[in-house]
Design an enzyme around this catalytic site. Structure first.
Site, PDB file in Angstrom:
ATOM      1  N   MET A 142       0.853  -1.185  -0.145  1.00 27.36           N
ATOM      2  CA  MET A 142       0.150   0.041   0.000  1.00 27.36           C
ATOM      3  C   MET A 142       0.869   1.179  -0.091  1.00 27.36           C
ATOM      4  O   MET A 142       1.951   1.367   0.854  1.00 27.36           O
ATOM      5  CB  MET A 142      -1.013   0.043   1.147  1.00 27.36           C
ATOM      6  CG  MET A 142      -1.850  -1.066   1.185  1.00 27.36           C
ATOM      7  SD  MET A 142      -2.904  -1.292   2.735  1.00 27.36           S
ATOM      8  CE  MET A 142      -3.966   0.123   2.567  1.00 27.36           C
ATOM      9  N   CYS A 180      -2.773  -9.242   4.491  1.00 25.20           N
ATOM     10  CA  CYS A 180      -2.229  -8.036   4.825  1.00 25.20           C
ATOM     11  C   CYS A 180      -2.376  -7.943   6.425  1.00 25.20           C
ATOM     12  O   CYS A 180      -3.650  -8.208   6.769  1.00 25.20           O
ATOM     13  CB  CYS A 180      -2.718  -6.863   4.317  1.00 25.20           C
ATOM     14  SG  CYS A 180      -2.026  -5.124   4.602  1.00 25.20           S
ATOM     15  N   LYS A 185      -4.830 -14.147  -2.291  1.00 31.57           N
ATOM     16  CA  LYS A 185      -3.420 -13.939  -1.553  1.00 31.57           C
ATOM     17  C   LYS A 185      -3.629 -14.042  -0.075  1.00 31.57           C
ATOM     18  O   LYS A 185      -4.491 -13.232   0.512  1.00 31.57           O
ATOM     19  CB  LYS A 185      -2.774 -12.461  -2.023  1.00 31.57           C
ATOM     20  CG  LYS A 185      -1.430 -12.535  -1.422  1.00 31.57           C
ATOM     21  CD  LYS A 185      -0.457 -10.990  -1.748  1.00 31.57           C
ATOM     22  CE  LYS A 185       0.803 -11.139  -1.312  1.00 31.57           C
ATOM     23  NZ  LYS A 185       1.032 -11.177   0.013  1.00 31.57           N
ATOM     24  N   HIS A 217       1.845 -16.049   1.041  1.00 34.30           N
ATOM     25  CA  HIS A 217       2.996 -15.493   1.770  1.00 34.30           C
ATOM     26  C   HIS A 217       3.130 -16.675   3.005  1.00 34.30           C
ATOM     27  O   HIS A 217       2.466 -16.862   3.797  1.00 34.30           O
ATOM     28  CB  HIS A 217       2.568 -14.343   2.286  1.00 34.30           C
ATOM     29  CG  HIS A 217       3.662 -13.704   3.224  1.00 34.30           C
ATOM     30  ND1 HIS A 217       3.928 -12.357   3.048  1.00 34.30           N
ATOM     31  CD2 HIS A 217       4.689 -14.115   3.670  1.00 34.30           C
ATOM     32  CE1 HIS A 217       4.862 -11.717   3.862  1.00 34.30           C
ATOM     33  NE2 HIS A 217       5.405 -13.129   4.327  1.00 34.30           N
ATOM     34  N   ASN A 269       5.159 -16.741  -2.050  1.00 33.72           N
ATOM     35  CA  ASN A 269       5.368 -14.956  -1.584  1.00 33.72           C
ATOM     36  C   ASN A 269       6.221 -15.064  -0.427  1.00 33.72           C
ATOM     37  O   ASN A 269       5.991 -15.865   0.431  1.00 33.72           O
ATOM     38  CB  ASN A 269       4.258 -14.402  -1.920  1.00 33.72           C
ATOM     39  CG  ASN A 269       4.328 -13.021  -1.259  1.00 33.72           C
ATOM     40  OD1 ASN A 269       4.038 -12.670  -0.336  1.00 33.72           O
ATOM     41  ND2 ASN A 269       5.330 -12.168  -1.781  1.00 33.72           N
ATOM     42  N   GLY A 270       7.040 -14.128  -0.053  1.00 41.04           N
ATOM     43  CA  GLY A 270       7.524 -14.020   1.328  1.00 41.04           C
ATOM     44  C   GLY A 270       9.032 -14.164   1.486  1.00 41.04           C
ATOM     45  O   GLY A 270       9.558 -15.452   1.167  1.00 41.04           O
ATOM     46  N   ARG A 299       8.569  -6.582  -1.719  1.00 42.33           N
ATOM     47  CA  ARG A 299       9.582  -5.413  -1.565  1.00 42.33           C
ATOM     48  C   ARG A 299      11.141  -5.458  -2.221  1.00 42.33           C
ATOM     49  O   ARG A 299      11.783  -4.677  -2.387  1.00 42.33           O
ATOM     50  CB  ARG A 299       9.693  -5.320  -0.006  1.00 42.33           C
ATOM     51  CG  ARG A 299       8.472  -4.879   0.723  1.00 42.33           C
ATOM     52  CD  ARG A 299       8.499  -4.971   2.279  1.00 42.33           C
ATOM     53  NE  ARG A 299       7.306  -4.438   2.675  1.00 42.33           N
ATOM     54  CZ  ARG A 299       6.048  -4.663   2.518  1.00 42.33           C
ATOM     55  NH1 ARG A 299       5.816  -5.664   2.012  1.00 42.33           N
ATOM     56  NH2 ARG A 299       5.090  -3.944   3.163  1.00 42.33           N
TER      57      ARG A 299
END
Length: 317
Positions: A2, A83, A122, A154, A194-195, A217
């Site tokens: 975000m 999230c 997700k 994730h 992911n992660g 990221r």
């Protein structure tokens, strides 16, 4: 992601890969229904393939939002139930929905009923006291039965009580094997890892036996790694020979934004991770951080910052 992967970020990242699927920052269903849709959802044709990531917990609202997003031309609708931020918990969406797999299934079914593009989910492997072996299977089974086209997992729990959103990115241990066990149990379902992935090579190794990798990221802080996506994963050259060529090709986009009254820093804030480890990178970052924010700053600021690196490359050659 975000406040990070806005349309300028995505347009910039597209200069490094034609094939990586780009994702928006999470947008809530109520914001789409009642807010400035052009600002929230607008994107350029060059961004394809691009997915919109939605947040929400009301089936009717999410169905309306998904229809609007599909009409905008997005290639995928991704529901975020992973999230951990306080903002999403307060709105009863994001990772707290891991506790309500049947509700998440209703959300997926509501969106699938009104769009033809893929609807994906997700998630985390669990939250708080949940057993990941049970929690992930319950969620996956529910959303797949509701029609979810893929799962992006994730591979760590989210601790909603006691850890900050930042700590939730690092403290709970990663468990890639748990994601592999999910894939083994649901071989017909596309599962994306992911992660904690910091490079394309690391992602390839960790995602063996799975259907893809998602980098967040790492790609934001080191956008040049995206230049490896097309040659390493798709067997075709990257769009541009190097970062300098990519920035040259991106200049018309920046010029158009400036002509429309936008600020240079709206775009260059996404470029601070370029040239990591190269001579001149620190000066490049400093010049953009201090000069691009000035009123009226134009392309000459970016060019001068890039020249700091280009000049040192020539001296080293």
């Amino acid at each position: 992601m975000m406040d990070w992967t806005d349309r300028h970020c995505r347009a910039f990242h597209r200069t490094f890969s034609r094939h990586a699927r780009l994702y928006t920052e999470m947008v809530t269903a109520p914001a789409i229904l009642h807010g400035d849709r052009a600002r929230l959802l607008g994107f350029g044709a060059a961004e394809h393939p691009v997915a919109v990531q939605l947040g929400g917990s009301d089936p009717a609202q999410l169905a309306q939002a998904a229809r609007i997003c599909a009409d905008f031309g997005y290639d995928e609708i991704n529901l975020n139930v992973g999230c951990p931020s306080d903002r999403v918990q307060g709105g009863n969406f994001g990772a707290c929905l891991m506790r309500e797999p049947q509700l998440v299934a209703e959300l997926v079914a509501a969106m699938k009923a009104v769009v033809t593009v893929p609807v994906t989910v997700k998630c985390r492997i669990g939250v708080d006291e949940q057993d990941p072996e049970v929690a992930l299977d319950l969620l996956a089974d529910a959303v797949v039965a509701a029609g979810a086209d893929a799962l992006v997992v994730h591979a760590r729990k989210a601790w909603l009580n006691g850890l900050s959103p930042r700590e939730n990115r690092d403290v709970p241990p990663l468990d890639y094997d748990r994601v592999r066990r999910l894939k083994a149990r649901l071989p017909h379902v596309p599962v994306v890892l992911n992660g904690g992935l910091s490079s394309i090579a690391e992602g390839q190794a960790a995602a063996q036996g799975l259907d893809g990798m998602m980098l967040g990221r790492a790609a934001y802080h080191e956008p040049e790694l995206l230049a490896q996506v097309d040659p390493r994963l798709h067997g075709v050259p990257a769009p541009h020979a190097d970062t300098f060529a990519a920035l040259d090709a991106f200049e018309p986009y920046i010029a158009h934004h400036l002509e429309a009254g936008g600020r240079l820093a709206d775009i260059t804030r996404h470029m601070l991770g370029l040239f990591g480890g190269r001579k001149g990178a620190r000066i490049f970052r400093r010049r953009l951080s201090t000069e691009a924010i000035a009123p009226g700053a134009g392309l000459e600021v970016l060019r001068a910052a890039v020249d700091e690196v280009r000049r040192r490359d020539r001296l080293a050659a």
